[in-house]
Write a protein that holds these residues in place. Structure first.
Motif, PDB file in Angstrom:
ATOM      1  N   TYR A   1      -0.134 -19.338  -0.187  1.00 48.21           N
ATOM      2  CA  TYR A   1      -0.208 -17.868  -0.807  1.00 48.21           C
ATOM      3  C   TYR A   1      -0.514 -19.158  -2.470  1.00 48.21           C
ATOM      4  CZ  TYR A   1       1.044 -13.809   1.068  1.00 48.21           C
ATOM      5  OH  TYR A   1       1.198 -12.814   1.814  1.00 48.21           O
TER       6      TYR A   1
ATOM      7  N   TYR B   1       3.878  -0.640   3.378  1.00 48.94           N
ATOM      8  CA  TYR B   1       2.779  -1.425   3.939  1.00 48.94           C
ATOM      9  C   TYR B   1       1.725  -0.593   3.446  1.00 48.94           C
ATOM     10  CZ  TYR B   1       5.571  -5.193   6.024  1.00 48.94           C
ATOM     11  OH  TYR B   1       6.387  -6.460   6.022  1.00 48.94           O
TER      12      TYR B   1
ATOM     13  N   GLN C   1       6.063 -18.074   6.129  1.00 49.53           N
ATOM     14  CA  GLN C   1       6.467 -17.462   4.688  1.00 49.53           C
ATOM     15  C   GLN C   1       8.046 -18.497   4.903  1.00 49.53           C
ATOM     16  OE1 GLN C   1       5.006 -13.653   4.701  1.00 49.53           O
ATOM     17  NE2 GLN C   1       5.025 -14.522   2.570  1.00 49.53           N
TER      18      GLN C   1
ATOM     19  N   TRP D   1      -2.118  -1.589   0.344  1.00 55.46           N
ATOM     20  CA  TRP D   1      -3.724  -1.876   0.257  1.00 55.46           C
ATOM     21  C   TRP D   1      -4.600  -0.318   0.198  1.00 55.46           C
ATOM     22  CZ3 TRP D   1      -7.057  -5.849   1.122  1.00 55.46           C
ATOM     23  CH2 TRP D   1      -6.627  -7.002   1.989  1.00 55.46           C
TER      24      TRP D   1
ATOM     25  N   ASN E   1     -14.409 -10.502   6.906  1.00 54.86           N
ATOM     26  CA  ASN E   1     -13.083 -10.661   6.655  1.00 54.86           C
ATOM     27  C   ASN E   1     -13.373 -10.680   4.686  1.00 54.86           C
ATOM     28  OD1 ASN E   1     -12.102 -10.732   9.002  1.00 54.86           O
ATOM     29  ND2 ASN E   1     -10.987 -12.698   8.813  1.00 54.86           N
TER      30      ASN E   1
ATOM     31  N   TYR F   1      -7.599  -8.722  -1.583  1.00 50.84           N
ATOM     32  CA  TYR F   1      -6.629  -7.633  -1.538  1.00 50.84           C
ATOM     33  C   TYR F   1      -6.073  -7.055  -3.332  1.00 50.84           C
ATOM     34  CZ  TYR F   1      -1.286  -7.126  -2.576  1.00 50.84           C
ATOM     35  OH  TYR F   1       0.270  -6.757  -2.616  1.00 50.84           O
TER      36      TYR F   1
ATOM     37  N   ASP G   1       6.363 -10.617   4.090  1.00 56.52           N
ATOM     38  CA  ASP G   1       4.717 -10.414   4.739  1.00 56.52           C
ATOM     39  C   ASP G   1       4.742 -10.286   5.507  1.00 56.52           C
ATOM     40  OD1 ASP G   1       2.534 -11.339   4.397  1.00 56.52           O
ATOM     41  OD2 ASP G   1       3.267 -11.686   2.258  1.00 56.52           O
ATOM     42  N   TYR G   2       3.351  -9.378   6.722  1.00 58.26           N
ATOM     43  CA  TYR G   2       3.700  -9.540   8.210  1.00 58.26           C
ATOM     44  C   TYR G   2       1.622 -10.364   8.022  1.00 58.26           C
ATOM     45  CZ  TYR G   2       0.144  -5.516   6.575  1.00 58.26           C
ATOM     46  OH  TYR G   2      -0.701  -4.969   5.818  1.00 58.26           O
ATOM     47  N   SER G   3       1.323 -10.752   7.050  1.00 56.49           N
ATOM     48  CA  SER G   3       0.002 -11.299   7.027  1.00 56.49           C
ATOM     49  C   SER G   3       0.438 -12.848   7.039  1.00 56.49           C
ATOM     50  CB  SER G   3      -0.624 -11.394   4.917  1.00 56.49           C
ATOM     51  OG  SER G   3      -1.494 -10.040   5.075  1.00 56.49           O
ATOM     52  N   GLY G   4       2.047 -13.274   6.110  1.00 58.59           N
ATOM     53  CA  GLY G   4       2.290 -14.268   5.805  1.00 58.59           C
ATOM     54  C   GLY G   4       3.198 -15.295   7.135  1.00 58.59           C
TER      55      GLY G   4
ATOM     56  N   CYS H   1     -10.998 -17.184  13.334  1.00 59.04           N
ATOM     57  CA  CYS H   1     -11.330 -16.609  11.753  1.00 59.04           C
ATOM     58  C   CYS H   1     -12.676 -16.221  11.849  1.00 59.04           C
ATOM     59  CB  CYS H   1     -10.554 -17.142  10.539  1.00 59.04           C
ATOM     60  SG  CYS H   1     -11.551 -19.150  10.061  1.00 59.04           S
TER      61      CYS H   1
END
Length: 366
Positions: free
Chosen positions: A198, A147, A185, A150, A224, A229, A178-181, A219
């Protein structure tokens, strides 16, 4: 000039600069012959590294690429470069280094110190462990997932390069998504036919011209979007302002007031933490509920009272358990056996129209 990362980090002058602090230079700053400007791009934005005698002494923003540099670039890059918590060299746990093919004393992980080694020794240890694992257990036993995406804003991402390496020697096991979605996903393609997150999104201009209400749920894009990315250019701030100035109403559902709420002049719905699922279920019920429903009735229940709705400050109807008026007091086990026969309100039988002054969310038995 020749300039390597290792020489840069090991320089004794670098630590002197760290103690005195680095500097943010203006876009029109003039430098001497002993200073070199090195163009660089990061997740926080593009900039020029100002290097003097082989040591980073500051950064210079590139306003023509990034019209609105943020604190992530102006302060973050400066503070983290020589921070004492930054790992500067390859390090190996002491017991593993002492016997990499024998008892590595796994129970001491997190308890014993790491020992600095050379890059050559570190690469040899990794190569030996990888090849031994493949020989003894097959390529499926090699779990290659990082991971560190970044860590680099371009193509030199650890999981990409690591995947290519193991792909050349027979393959490896990897993760999905991934941990974002997260779970979306896997689930969303079966629900709405697309991943959505995405996929190509609605353009700024369409949102500006065709939106009446814009809802922000937990949010803070104003904060943010300081990072991206790839390489941040911070071009979205003027787009957000254009949407706001076009008359779009913003509603923010969030336990805390955010920077975006202030910038967009959003109406703030101060939701209680951990009640977002209840809120979404209530919203779904409001949209889905049949045109006509009736309130359930039962001669074995007490009258409906009011209780606090977990998703708003209103009061909502709450069903009560039946009260036993006569006879001997029952044991807890007996009460549990009889509880399955207690009538409750279900979503299918909730009232079709909201009670004035009360939440229209589905009621739940207590």
């Amino acid at each position: 000039m020749s300039f390597s990362r290792r020489a840069f980090l090991k320089s004794t002058a670098a630590f002197a600069v760290a103690s005195g602090g680095l500097k943010l230079f203006g876009v029109h700053e003039v430098f001497g012959a002993d200073t070199v400007l090195i163009p660089h791009a990061s997740h926080y934005g593009p900039f020029k590294a100002v290097v003097k005698n082989g040591v980073l002494v500051g950064v210079q923003p590139l306003k023509h690429f990034d019209p609105m540099p943020t604190q992530m670039l102006l302060e973050g890059v400066l503070s983290r470069t020589y921070h004492p918590t930054r790992v500067q060299y390859p390090m190996v746990r002491r017991s593993y280094l002492a016997n990499p093919r024998g008892d590595i004393k796994g129970h001491l992980r997190g308890k014993e110190p790491f020992v600095r080694v050379s890059w050559e020794d570190a690469l040899a240890l990794v190569a030996d462990a990888s090849l031994r694992t493949i020989e003894q257990h097959g390529n499926d036993a090699v779990f290659s997932s990082s991971y560190g995406g970044w860590s680099h804003a371009g193509v030199l991402r650890p999981q990409v390069l690591q995947g290519r390496l193991f792909g050349l020697i027979g393959g490896h096991s990897v993760t999905t998504g991934d941990y974002s979605g997260g779970a979306s996903q896997v689930s969303l393609p079966h629900i709405i036919g697309d991943m959505e997150v995405y996929s190509p999104q609605t353009s700024w201009e369409v949102i500006r011209d065709s939106t009446e209400v814009f809802v922000l749920v937990g949010c803070d894009p104003w904060k943010n979007n300081r990072i991206e990315y790839t390489v941040a250019d911070h071009q979205m701030y003027s787009r957000w302002e254009a949407i706001r100035d076009a008359g779009v109403k913003f509603v923010s559902i969030n336990p805390q007031r955010t920077t975006t709420d202030e910038a967009m002049r959003a109406e703030w719905v101060k939701i209680v933490p951990n009640t977002d699922t209840a809120l979404f279920l209530a919203m779904c019920w409001h949209v889905y509920r049949p045109a006509s429903t009736t309130r359930p009735t039962s001669t074995n229940t007490r009258s409906v009272s009011t209780g606090s709705c977990p998703t708003c400050s209103a009061r909502t109807p709450t069903a009560r358990r039946p009260r036993r008026r006569n006879g001997p007091r029952r044991s807890p086990a007996s009460r549990r056996r009889r509880s399955s026969r207690w009538p409750t309100f279900s979503p299918a039988s909730a009232p079709s129209s909201p009670v004035p002054g009360r939440c229209s969310a589905p009621t739940t038995a207590r």
